[in-house]
Design an enzyme around this catalytic site. Structure first.
Site, PDB file in Angstrom:
ATOM      1  N   LYS A   1       9.790   4.798  -5.330  1.00  0.00           N
ATOM      2  CA  LYS A   1       8.680   3.990  -4.804  1.00  0.00           C
ATOM      3  C   LYS A   1       9.192   2.613  -4.396  1.00  0.00           C
ATOM      4  CE  LYS A   1       4.038   2.369  -6.031  1.00  0.00           C
ATOM      5  NZ  LYS A   1       2.969   2.396  -7.055  1.00  0.00           N
TER       6      LYS A   1
ATOM      7  N   SER B   1      -1.263   3.000  -5.202  1.00  0.00           N
ATOM      8  CA  SER B   1      -0.175   2.530  -4.373  1.00  0.00           C
ATOM      9  C   SER B   1       1.005   3.505  -4.300  1.00  0.00           C
ATOM     10  CB  SER B   1       0.331   1.174  -4.885  1.00  0.00           C
ATOM     11  OG  SER B   1       0.797   1.267  -6.225  1.00  0.00           O
TER      12      SER B   1
ATOM     13  N   SER C   1      -2.907   3.731  -9.526  1.00  0.00           N
ATOM     14  CA  SER C   1      -1.917   4.018  -8.493  1.00  0.00           C
ATOM     15  C   SER C   1      -1.119   5.295  -8.705  1.00  0.00           C
ATOM     16  CB  SER C   1      -0.964   2.833  -8.351  1.00  0.00           C
ATOM     17  OG  SER C   1      -1.638   1.706  -7.837  1.00  0.00           O
TER      18      SER C   1
END
Length: 452
Positions: free
Chosen positions: A57, A132, A156
């Site tokens: 990520k 996210s 997220s």
């Protein structure tokens, strides 16, 4: 299959479908990746991830790769070293191939930023993949990755997992260490965690990420989860919290698909009880947005106060930072008292229940061109993140949560997820429930995206 075969298949899959969803970014040179895979085939096995491609990520540092955090301020900035979590993945044999897309600084559960653009939902191009960890979830759903890391402050790991028909887990806070930088005592809202297409991979990745770091004061150690996930859900007591007594507006169909899944869990041996609200939702929300703004403000204040950098921050980031910087110590203390009271209430609730259940999102995947939803079911959202309020009960307390896929039914037949929340330290018990659910349903394989 050799590591070379797997890398070749991964590179080809990314070439075939990533242009449609935009989930993997900063992909490394193919020749370099193939050479690394060949070296893995020729060298000693280093762990269960040996030779397996993984993309990190784009909020975390992976040595030699850019860490843009979705911000023009950091575009092209190459990390000099691995974060703790990334180093553990490499030590288990993973080959880092690139990054996965994320919103700017991870703010807002919708993966769009000015550096890499928007990530599309694999099941409905033109709709959000959530965030996210939206890039990670979409990459998993498309078969570009087998497992993925993510992080979760305000859903997220849960919201994008639900919207992409995969599993995402927010571990008990402290189980997966963060970076030992800046303050390590006060901020206890965000955590790294695993994502996968099945709970056994989820558990294995959690076990790799987890473990004490002596540089962190709130470290948590517990037995490995993977050996504990068998056993089913017979007798598991689930408290269904629904829409929190009407306090949480939800799109049509969200509660129905969640309740249908809970009925299936009853058929698997669980006992489901509809539970009235456990705590005042407004007090919980006020506590959350105070502590969240305080944490965001302390983390990004230097960018906000620098006139050369301020203009590159998105409006919602500026609003959140300014709000956090304006808080007094007594306001933060009052918010933490509310959090403490909610924790005591939750501890009491877990004497009755093993699991508390809530939808993973209050809304179906929305138009990818939106910055955030302005209303749900006719109710106006008063902040950019109010539409994610359903994830706050667990986030505020650092409780473990597993998102399980529960089927399809949204606009363009998009998927949904269900949050299974446990008491602190109950990570393995939640994974056991998720495993039983997966063996009965296997939604990620039952309905794959029609891509490439």
């Amino acid at each position: 299959m050799t590591a070379t075969d797997l890398m070749q298949a991964t590179v080809q899959r990314i070439a075939d479908v990533n242009g449609t969803v935009n989930a993997v970014v900063s992909l490394r040179d193919e020749d370099a990746l193939m050479a690394e895979a060949k070296a893995a085939d020729e060298g000693p096995r280093t762990g269960w991830l040996h030779g397996m491609p993984i993309a990190i990520k784009d909020l975390a540092n992976a040595a030699g790769l850019p860490t843009s955090m979705g911000s023009p301020l950091f575009a092209g900035q190459v990390a000099a070293k691995d974060d703790v979590m990334v180093a553990r993945l490499r030590a288990a044999g993973a080959i880092v191939i690139g990054k996965t897309n994320t919103p700017e600084f991870g703010l807002g559960s919708h993966t769009i930023n000015p550096v890499h653009g928007a990530t599309h939902n694999p099941y409905a191009h033109g709709r959000s993949a959530g965030g996210s960890s939206g890039g990670a979830a979409a990459a998993l759903a498309c078969g570009m990755l087998s497992v993925a890391d993510g992080s979760d402050m305000m859903g997220s790991l849960r919201n994008p997992a639900g919207w992409n028909n995969v599993y995402g887990m927010r571990p008990t806070w402290g189980l997966v260490p963060s970076e030992p930088e800046g303050d390590n005592f006060l901020h206890q809202l965000a955590t790294n965690g695993p994502m996968a297409r099945n709970p056994s991979d989820l558990a294995a990745l959690l076990d790799t990420m987890a473990g004490p770091d002596p540089r962190q004061p709130h470290e948590l150690a517990q037995a490995a989860s993977l050996p504990q996930i068998a056993g089913g859900m017979d007798g598991v007591r689930i408290g269904w919290l629904g829409n929190w007594g009407g306090a949480l507006p939800m799109d049509h169909g969200i509660q129905d698909i969640s309740q249908h899944a809970l009925k299936q869990m009853e058929e698997l041996g669980a006992h489901v009880t509809e539970q009235t609200p456990l705590f005042d939702s407004d007090a919980m929300w006020d506590s959350w947005i105070t502590l969240r703004s305080w944490q965001v403000g302390t983390g990004l204040a230097a960018l906000y106060t620098d006139p050369d950098q301020h203009e590159y921050l998105k409006d919602t980031a500026r609003w959140e930072i300014a709000r956090g910087m304006a808080l007094s110590g007594m306001q933060v203390h009052a918010a933490s008292v509310v959090r403490s009271n909610w924790f005591k209430t939750a501890v009491k609730a877990f004497e009755t229940y093993d699991v508390l259940a809530l939808p993973s999102a209050q809304i179906w995947p929305f138009d990818v061109t939106w910055d955030y939803p302005r209303e749900i079911a006719g109710v106006q959202m008063d902040t950019y993140h109010r539409w994610m309020q359903v994830v706050v009960p667990a986030s505020l307390l650092g409780l473990p949560v597993v998102n399980v896929p529960v089927g399809f039914g949204g606009p363009d037949d998009t998927p949904a997820g269900l949050q299974l929340i446990g008491k602190r330290g109950a990570d393995a018990a939640l994974l056991r429930v998720a495993q039983a659910w997966h063996l009965a349903t296997d939604w990620p394989n039952a309905r794959r995206p029609h891509l490439g």
